[in-house]
Design a protein around this motif. Structure first.
Motif, mmCIF file in Angstrom:
data_model
loop_
_atom_site.group_PDB
_atom_site.id
_atom_site.type_symbol
_atom_site.label_atom_id
_atom_site.label_comp_id
_atom_site.label_asym_id
_atom_site.label_seq_id
_atom_site.Cartn_x
_atom_site.Cartn_y
_atom_site.Cartn_z
ATOM 1 N N MET A 121 0.792 -1.373 0.008
ATOM 2 C CA MET A 121 0.027 -0.065 -0.109
ATOM 3 C C MET A 121 0.855 1.331 -0.122
ATOM 4 O O MET A 121 1.484 1.399 0.996
ATOM 5 C CB MET A 121 -0.888 -0.104 1.263
ATOM 6 C CG MET A 121 -2.018 0.812 1.237
ATOM 7 S SD MET A 121 -3.018 0.816 2.482
ATOM 8 C CE MET A 121 -3.408 -0.986 2.670
ATOM 9 N N ARG A 170 0.603 4.177 2.788
ATOM 10 C CA ARG A 170 0.833 3.656 4.091
ATOM 11 C C ARG A 170 1.625 4.813 5.004
ATOM 12 O O ARG A 170 1.139 5.200 6.063
ATOM 13 C CB ARG A 170 1.526 2.467 4.279
ATOM 14 C CG ARG A 170 1.586 1.862 5.404
ATOM 15 C CD ARG A 170 2.073 0.357 5.385
ATOM 16 N NE ARG A 170 3.033 0.211 6.540
ATOM 17 C CZ ARG A 170 2.310 -0.301 7.826
ATOM 18 N NH1 ARG A 170 1.039 -0.597 7.912
ATOM 19 N NH2 ARG A 170 3.357 -0.485 8.859
ATOM 20 N N GLU A 181 2.126 7.764 4.309
ATOM 21 C CA GLU A 181 1.317 8.998 4.426
ATOM 22 C C GLU A 181 0.463 8.918 5.601
ATOM 23 O O GLU A 181 -0.021 9.713 6.473
ATOM 24 C CB GLU A 181 0.357 9.212 3.113
ATOM 25 C CG GLU A 181 0.815 9.579 1.845
ATOM 26 C CD GLU A 181 1.560 11.338 2.178
ATOM 27 O OE1 GLU A 181 0.801 12.084 2.358
ATOM 28 O OE2 GLU A 181 2.654 11.490 2.023
ATOM 29 N N TYR A 182 -0.265 7.715 5.694
ATOM 30 C CA TYR A 182 -1.517 7.493 6.858
ATOM 31 C C TYR A 182 -0.564 7.480 8.246
ATOM 32 O O TYR A 182 -0.930 8.156 9.064
ATOM 33 C CB TYR A 182 -1.798 6.163 6.787
ATOM 34 C CG TYR A 182 -2.892 6.104 5.468
ATOM 35 C CD1 TYR A 182 -3.642 7.286 5.159
ATOM 36 C CD2 TYR A 182 -3.244 5.009 4.634
ATOM 37 C CE1 TYR A 182 -4.507 7.286 4.252
ATOM 38 C CE2 TYR A 182 -3.876 5.010 3.809
ATOM 39 C CZ TYR A 182 -4.581 5.893 3.363
ATOM 40 O OH TYR A 182 -5.765 6.184 2.360
ATOM 41 N N ILE A 183 0.709 7.007 8.162
ATOM 42 C CA ILE A 183 1.396 7.007 9.581
ATOM 43 C C ILE A 183 1.838 8.768 9.797
ATOM 44 O O ILE A 183 1.526 9.146 10.939
ATOM 45 C CB ILE A 183 2.664 6.465 9.413
ATOM 46 C CG1 ILE A 183 2.304 4.823 9.165
ATOM 47 C CG2 ILE A 183 3.838 6.767 10.471
ATOM 48 C CD1 ILE A 183 3.528 3.827 9.201
ATOM 49 N N GLU A 184 2.112 9.541 8.714
ATOM 50 C CA GLU A 184 2.389 10.713 8.859
ATOM 51 C C GLU A 184 1.186 11.526 9.535
ATOM 52 O O GLU A 184 1.232 12.460 10.195
ATOM 53 C CB GLU A 184 2.918 11.269 7.631
ATOM 54 C CG GLU A 184 3.277 12.841 7.694
ATOM 55 C CD GLU A 184 4.405 13.636 8.701
ATOM 56 O OE1 GLU A 184 4.831 12.591 9.003
ATOM 57 O OE2 GLU A 184 4.211 14.547 8.847
#
Lengths: 211, 98
Positions: free
Chosen positions: A1, A4, A6-9
């Protein structure tokens, strides 16, 4: 993905923004250490110059303060306490200002205002009560009142800053109650609360958040 | 493993809108200038994101005067709060899934 990271950020931003906007994080551990040192210096000064080198306070001393003609001694003690307060407070303000500047945080935010409000309401109440004690000649109650109301003001403000100050607040309050029960131990307990505890707390905070 | 990403909301794909909502979730209300300095954005940028959130009923605007100065503050609506919490839950699930 590929999204991913980006989502963690995203999660990191949420956490950071939530924490910075709901807690006043510029309290400086070093300020605690300096406040502790100035309190110990103040207590030592009082013991040497006003208590003939004794750390314990005799009942006679409290009574003599209340008797007539001792106004200048009362004034000197009040001045000493005022100097200790002023030194601690201005160092705390300066160091907090410096810390917030370094962290790129603004110092005057909705949460710092809330923090100050919750801190100052019990603190001013205690201050006024102490003035009433002085006016009424109840000098044995002043040191306990300082510890108790300072402790309660920390407990009250803890929701808007590091949760560690909750425990400091509880300890200060307990020392205050002890000082009320044992007035002769007042100065030792006061030096323990405002001096030693502040230094320990300051070092813990410094190690935990500022290194 | 199947990941449920239905909770993700397009409103929060933008970091500034994400930041605005994060602040309004943990604070009952927050004024314009404090939002601006907390997020480090320009007036115009912040205003346009606030407008987008307001038009979709995710936040509520409270205008009042402090003395003669107008003071605009913002709070999250119930819808906004639910949407944000679902979004956060979906983000956490995606990250945990591997």
């Amino acid at each position: 993905m590929e999204n991913r990271s980006e989502y963690i950020e995203d999660i990191r931003v949420i956490k950071k923004v939530m924490e910075e906007s709901s807690r006043f994080l510029s309290l400086s551990g070093l300020a605690g250490v300096f406040a502790g040192l100035s309190a110990i210096a103040g207590a030592a000064f009082a013991a040497i110059f006003f208590l003939d080198g004794n750390l314990s306070i005799s009942e006679d001393f409290f009574l003599s303060l209340a008797s007539g003609g001792k106004e200048s001694l009362v004034l000197k003690l009040a001045l000493l306490a005022g100097i200790v307060l002023l030194v601690s407070l201005s160092l705390a303000l300066w160091l907090s200002y410096r810390k917030s500047f370094r962290k790129g945080l603004s110092i005057w935010t909705p949460v710092s205002k809330r923090f100050l409000t919750y801190l100052l309401v019990p603190l001013f109440t205690g201050g006024i009560l102490i003035l009433i004690f002085i006016a009424g000649g109840q000098f044995n109650l002043i040191l306990p009142a300082m510890l108790i109301f300072y402790g309660l003001s920390l407990v009250s403000a803890t929701k808007f800053t590091y949760s560690d100050i909750f425990y400091l607040g509880i300890l200060e309050t307990v020392l205050g109650l002890l000082a009320a029960a044992f007035p002769s131990m007042g100065l030792i307990l006061w030096a323990l609360g405002f001096g030693i505890l502040h230094i320990i707390y300051g070092l813990v905070m410094y190690r935990k958040y500022e290194r | 493993m199947k990941i449920d990403i239905s909770g993700l909301s397009k409103f929060f794909e933008n970091r500034i809108r994400l930041g605005i909502m994060s602040i309004l979730i943990v604070n009952d209300s927050y004024d314009f200038n404090s939002l601006k300095s907390a997020l480090g954005v320009t007036d115009g940028n912040l205003a346009s994101h606030l407008r987008a959130l307001e038009e979709n009923s995710l936040i509520r605007v409270n205008k009042k005067f402090i003395g003669k100065k107008p003071n605009t503050s913002y709070s999250a609506t119930e819808d906004g709060e639910r949407l944000f919490r679902n979004h956060l839950k979906a983000l956490e699930e995606i990250i945990r899934s591997r």
